[in-house]
Design a protein around this motif. Structure first.
Motif, PDB file in Angstrom:
ATOM      1  N   MET A 282       0.830  -1.201   0.000  1.00 13.85           N
ATOM      2  CA  MET A 282       0.000   0.000   0.000  1.00 13.85           C
ATOM      3  C   MET A 282       0.868   1.257   0.000  1.00 13.85           C
ATOM      4  N   LEU A 283       0.365   2.301  -0.621  1.00 15.24           N
ATOM      5  CA  LEU A 283       1.056   3.581  -0.599  1.00 15.24           C
ATOM      6  C   LEU A 283       0.736   4.325   0.696  1.00 15.24           C
ATOM      7  N   ASP A 284       1.538   5.315   1.002  1.00 18.55           N
ATOM      8  CA  ASP A 284       1.366   6.062   2.249  1.00 18.55           C
ATOM      9  C   ASP A 284       0.271   7.121   2.058  1.00 18.55           C
ATOM     10  N   ILE A 285      -0.960   6.613   1.849  1.00 17.96           N
ATOM     11  CA  ILE A 285      -2.107   7.459   1.529  1.00 17.96           C
ATOM     12  C   ILE A 285      -3.273   7.107   2.442  1.00 17.96           C
ATOM     13  N   THR A 286      -3.956   8.136   2.931  1.00 17.95           N
ATOM     14  CA  THR A 286      -5.262   7.978   3.563  1.00 17.95           C
ATOM     15  C   THR A 286      -6.306   8.532   2.615  1.00 17.95           C
ATOM     16  N   THR A 287      -7.336   7.756   2.340  1.00 23.83           N
ATOM     17  CA  THR A 287      -8.431   8.232   1.492  1.00 23.83           C
ATOM     18  C   THR A 287      -9.597   8.666   2.366  1.00 23.83           C
ATOM     19  N   VAL A 288     -10.126   9.853   2.076  1.00 23.19           N
ATOM     20  CA  VAL A 288     -11.248  10.425   2.811  1.00 23.19           C
ATOM     21  C   VAL A 288     -12.449  10.523   1.874  1.00 23.19           C
ATOM     22  N   ILE A 289     -13.574   9.938   2.304  1.00 26.48           N
ATOM     23  CA  ILE A 289     -14.790   9.897   1.489  1.00 26.48           C
ATOM     24  C   ILE A 289     -15.934  10.522   2.281  1.00 26.48           C
ATOM     25  N   LEU A 290     -16.601  11.516   1.704  1.00 26.25           N
ATOM     26  CA  LEU A 290     -17.805  12.071   2.319  1.00 26.25           C
ATOM     27  C   LEU A 290     -19.009  11.269   1.843  1.00 26.25           C
ATOM     28  N   THR A 291     -19.910  10.929   2.781  1.00 22.03           N
ATOM     29  CA  THR A 291     -21.050  10.093   2.405  1.00 22.03           C
ATOM     30  C   THR A 291     -22.341  10.547   3.065  1.00 22.03           C
ATOM     31  N   TYR A 292     -23.419  10.282   2.351  1.00 23.66           N
ATOM     32  CA  TYR A 292     -24.772  10.305   2.910  1.00 23.66           C
ATOM     33  C   TYR A 292     -25.626   9.400   2.026  1.00 23.66           C
ATOM     34  N   ASN A 293     -26.066   8.284   2.569  1.00 22.63           N
ATOM     35  CA  ASN A 293     -26.900   7.313   1.847  1.00 22.63           C
ATOM     36  C   ASN A 293     -26.280   6.918   0.504  1.00 22.63           C
ATOM     37  N   GLU A 294     -25.091   6.333   0.597  1.00 22.77           N
ATOM     38  CA  GLU A 294     -24.339   5.938  -0.601  1.00 22.77           C
ATOM     39  C   GLU A 294     -24.179   4.421  -0.697  1.00 22.77           C
ATOM     40  N   GLU A 295     -25.168   3.655  -0.219  1.00 23.15           N
ATOM     41  CA  GLU A 295     -25.015   2.200  -0.244  1.00 23.15           C
ATOM     42  C   GLU A 295     -24.902   1.660  -1.672  1.00 23.15           C
TER      43      GLU A 295
ATOM     44  N   ARG B 152     -18.067  -0.382  -4.136  1.00 26.07           N
ATOM     45  CA  ARG B 152     -17.190  -0.200  -5.294  1.00 26.07           C
ATOM     46  C   ARG B 152     -16.096   0.797  -4.985  1.00 26.07           C
ATOM     47  N   CYS B 153     -16.456   1.893  -4.329  1.00 30.52           N
ATOM     48  CA  CYS B 153     -15.497   2.947  -4.006  1.00 30.52           C
ATOM     49  C   CYS B 153     -14.414   2.444  -3.057  1.00 30.52           C
ATOM     50  N   ILE B 154     -14.816   1.747  -2.006  1.00 27.51           N
ATOM     51  CA  ILE B 154     -13.843   1.270  -1.025  1.00 27.51           C
ATOM     52  C   ILE B 154     -12.930   0.204  -1.611  1.00 27.51           C
ATOM     53  N   HIS B 155     -13.496  -0.725  -2.374  1.00 29.35           N
ATOM     54  CA  HIS B 155     -12.651  -1.752  -3.011  1.00 29.35           C
ATOM     55  C   HIS B 155     -11.587  -1.089  -3.887  1.00 29.35           C
ATOM     56  N   ASN B 156     -11.952  -0.025  -4.596  1.00 33.55           N
ATOM     57  CA  ASN B 156     -10.992   0.677  -5.430  1.00 33.55           C
ATOM     58  C   ASN B 156      -9.945   1.387  -4.573  1.00 33.55           C
ATOM     59  N   ALA B 157     -10.395   2.062  -3.520  1.00 34.85           N
ATOM     60  CA  ALA B 157      -9.463   2.797  -2.657  1.00 34.85           C
ATOM     61  C   ALA B 157      -8.492   1.860  -1.950  1.00 34.85           C
ATOM     62  N   GLN B 158      -8.917   0.628  -1.679  1.00 39.53           N
ATOM     63  CA  GLN B 158      -8.037  -0.331  -1.010  1.00 39.53           C
ATOM     64  C   GLN B 158      -6.831  -0.713  -1.867  1.00 39.53           C
ATOM     65  N   LEU B 159      -6.904  -0.446  -3.157  1.00 44.49           N
ATOM     66  CA  LEU B 159      -5.795  -0.775  -4.048  1.00 44.49           C
ATOM     67  C   LEU B 159      -4.609   0.160  -3.870  1.00 44.49           C
ATOM     68  N   PHE B 160      -4.831   1.322  -3.242  1.00 47.41           N
ATOM     69  CA  PHE B 160      -3.728   2.282  -3.106  1.00 47.41           C
ATOM     70  C   PHE B 160      -3.658   2.938  -1.726  1.00 47.41           C
ATOM     71  N   SER B 161      -4.603   2.668  -0.835  1.00 43.74           N
ATOM     72  CA  SER B 161      -4.685   3.396   0.436  1.00 43.74           C
ATOM     73  C   SER B 161      -4.232   2.554   1.622  1.00 43.74           C
ATOM     74  N   ARG B 162      -3.541   3.186   2.558  1.00 43.30           N
ATOM     75  CA  ARG B 162      -3.201   2.528   3.815  1.00 43.30           C
ATOM     76  C   ARG B 162      -4.409   2.521   4.753  1.00 43.30           C
ATOM     77  N   LYS B 163      -5.172   3.633   4.767  1.00 40.29           N
ATOM     78  CA  LYS B 163      -6.383   3.724   5.564  1.00 40.29           C
ATOM     79  C   LYS B 163      -7.468   4.439   4.769  1.00 40.29           C
ATOM     80  N   ILE B 164      -8.717   4.093   5.098  1.00 33.42           N
ATOM     81  CA  ILE B 164      -9.870   4.717   4.447  1.00 33.42           C
ATOM     82  C   ILE B 164     -10.822   5.210   5.533  1.00 33.42           C
ATOM     83  N   TYR B 165     -11.146   6.491   5.469  1.00 30.96           N
ATOM     84  CA  TYR B 165     -12.093   7.090   6.416  1.00 30.96           C
ATOM     85  C   TYR B 165     -13.327   7.582   5.669  1.00 30.96           C
ATOM     86  N   LEU B 166     -14.484   7.375   6.277  1.00 36.03           N
ATOM     87  CA  LEU B 166     -15.713   8.015   5.828  1.00 36.03           C
ATOM     88  C   LEU B 166     -16.054   9.139   6.793  1.00 36.03           C
ATOM     89  N   VAL B 167     -16.419  10.286   6.245  1.00 36.72           N
ATOM     90  CA  VAL B 167     -17.064  11.336   7.037  1.00 36.72           C
ATOM     91  C   VAL B 167     -18.526  11.302   6.615  1.00 36.72           C
TER      92      VAL B 167
END
Length: 302
Positions: A1-14, A19-34
Motif C-alpha cells: 500500500m502507498l502512504d495514503i489515507t483516502t477520505v470519502i464524504l457520504t450520505y446514503n451511498e449504499e 465499489r469505491c472502497i474496493h478501489n481505494a483499497q488498491l492504493f490506500s493505507r487507511k480509508i475514512y468516511l465522514v
C-alpha cells in the motif's frame, strides 16, 4: 500500500460505497468516511470492508464538511486522497501513482489529475472541458475553499503537479435523481454567478499563502468571462461549442443527453433562476439575500 489515507464524504451511498472502497483499497493505507448520519446501509457496508466511519452533521456545505474531516480525522499518512463515493480511479492512474508517488519532490504538495464522466454507462470523451482536479495532497498542506459551487482544493504550502491518467465519476442513480440533484445545484450556481457579478459575499479562506492549481485558476477565469455574457444566449453558445465544435455529437445518444442536460438544460436553469431573482430584486444585494432566504431557504448571511 502507498502512504495514503483516502477520505470519502457520504450520505446514503449504499449503491456506490462498496465499489469505491474496493478501489481505494488498491492504493490506500487507511480509508475514512465522514458520514452525514446516513439512514441506509452505507456505514454498515463501509465498516464491514474495513473502513473507519466518523459522523458529522451536514451543514449544507461540502467544503465545511470536508475541512472538518481533514482537521478531525487521525490521519497519520504523508498523503491524503479526497474521493467521492461515486468515484473510482482507473487502473492506469493507480499504476502511475504507484510508480511516481515515492519519488515526488518535496516542493510538490499536491497532485492534479483528470476526472472523466461516465453518463448512463458511457465514458464521455468528447465535448467536455478537461476537468483537472487537485485530489491528492500532502497531509495538513491543503484545504477546500468555501464557495457556493465549484469548490477547489488549495495548497497552503508548495506547488502542484499534473499527472497523466484519470479517475471516473460514475453515478449509478437514475436520471430522475440526476435532474433533481442539478435542480438543487442550479440555485447554488446562480448565487455564485450573481456574486461574481455583484460581489456581495465575503471571500472565505483566501489569502496570499494559498496556492490554487493552474487548471482551477483557468476555470475560474473562464467562469468570470461566461458570467459577463448575456443570459440565455451564453447557454446556447456553450452547448453548440461542446456538442458541435468539441465533437460531443460523436458520443451517441448518451453523449447527446449528457451535453444537452448538463451543458444546456442545467445552464439554462441557472440563468432562469438568475433572471427570476433579478426581476424581483434588480441589483439590490440586500433584496437578493432576502429573496433567496424567503424562496430557497438559503441564508447568505451565515
Amino acid at each position: 500500500m502507498l502512504d495514503i489515507t483516502t477520505v470519502i464524504l457520504t450520505y446514503n451511498e449504499e449503491k456506490h460505497i462498496e465499489r469505491c472502497i474496493h478501489n481505494a483499497q488498491l492504493f490506500s493505507r487507511k480509508i475514512y468516511l465522514v458520514d452525514s448520519y446516513s439512514t441506509d446501509r452505507t456505514c454498515e457496508i463501509a465498516e464491514s470492508l474495513g473502513a473507519i466511519v466518523y459522523q458529522n452533521k451536514w451543514e449544507n456545505n461540502y467544503a465545511r464538511q470536508l475541512n472538518w474531516g481533514l482537521s478531525n480525522l487521525p490521519i497519520e499518512t504523508e498523503w491524503v486522497f479526497r474521493l467521492d463515493a461515486d468515484e473510482y480511479l482507473s487502473d492506469a492512474l493507480i499504476s502511475e501513482m504507484t510508480l511516481k508517488l515515492p519519488n515526488v519532490p518535496l516542493e510538490i504538495s499536491g497532485i492534479v489529475m483528470e476526472r472523466k464522466m461516465i453518463f448512463l454507462g458511457r465514458i464521455i470523451n468528447k465535448g467536455n472541458i478537461r476537468w483537472n482536479m487537485l485530489r491528492l495532497f500532502r497531509n495538513k498542506k491543503s484545504f477546500c475553499e468555501e464557495r457556493w459551487m465549484d469548490e477547489h482544493m488549495v495548497l497552503t504550502e508548495g506547488i502542484s503537479q499534473q499527472w497523466q491518467n484519470c479517475f471516473y465519476d460514475d453515478n449509478l442513480n437514475s436520471l430522475g435523481w440526476w435532474i433533481n440533484k442539478h435542480n438543487g445545484y442550479a440555485i447554488r450556481e446562480a448565487i455564485d454567478m450573481l456574486n461574481i457579478e455583484l460581489k456581495f459575499l465575503p471571500e472565505k479562506g483566501q489569502d496570499s499563502s494559498i496556492s490554487m492549481s493552474k487548471d482551477a485558476k483557468d476555470k475560474r477565469g473562464k467562469k468570470e468571462k461566461y458570467t459577463s455574457m448575456p443570459l440565455f444566449w451564453r447557454t446556447f453558445i456553450y452547448f453548440i461549442y461542446r456538442y458541435v465544435f468539441k465533437f460531443g455529437f460523436t458520443e451517441g445518444k448518451e453523449g447527446f443527453l449528457w451535453h444537452f442536460l448538463q451543458g444546456w438544460w442545467y445552464r439554462t436553469l441557472v440563468d432562469a433562476k438568475i433572471f427570476e431573482i433579478k426581476k424581483h430584486c434588480g441589483n439590490d444585494t440586500l433584496k437578493i439575500k432576502a429573496y433567496i432566504l424567503d424562496n430557497y431557504r438559503i441564508d447568505l448571511n451565515k
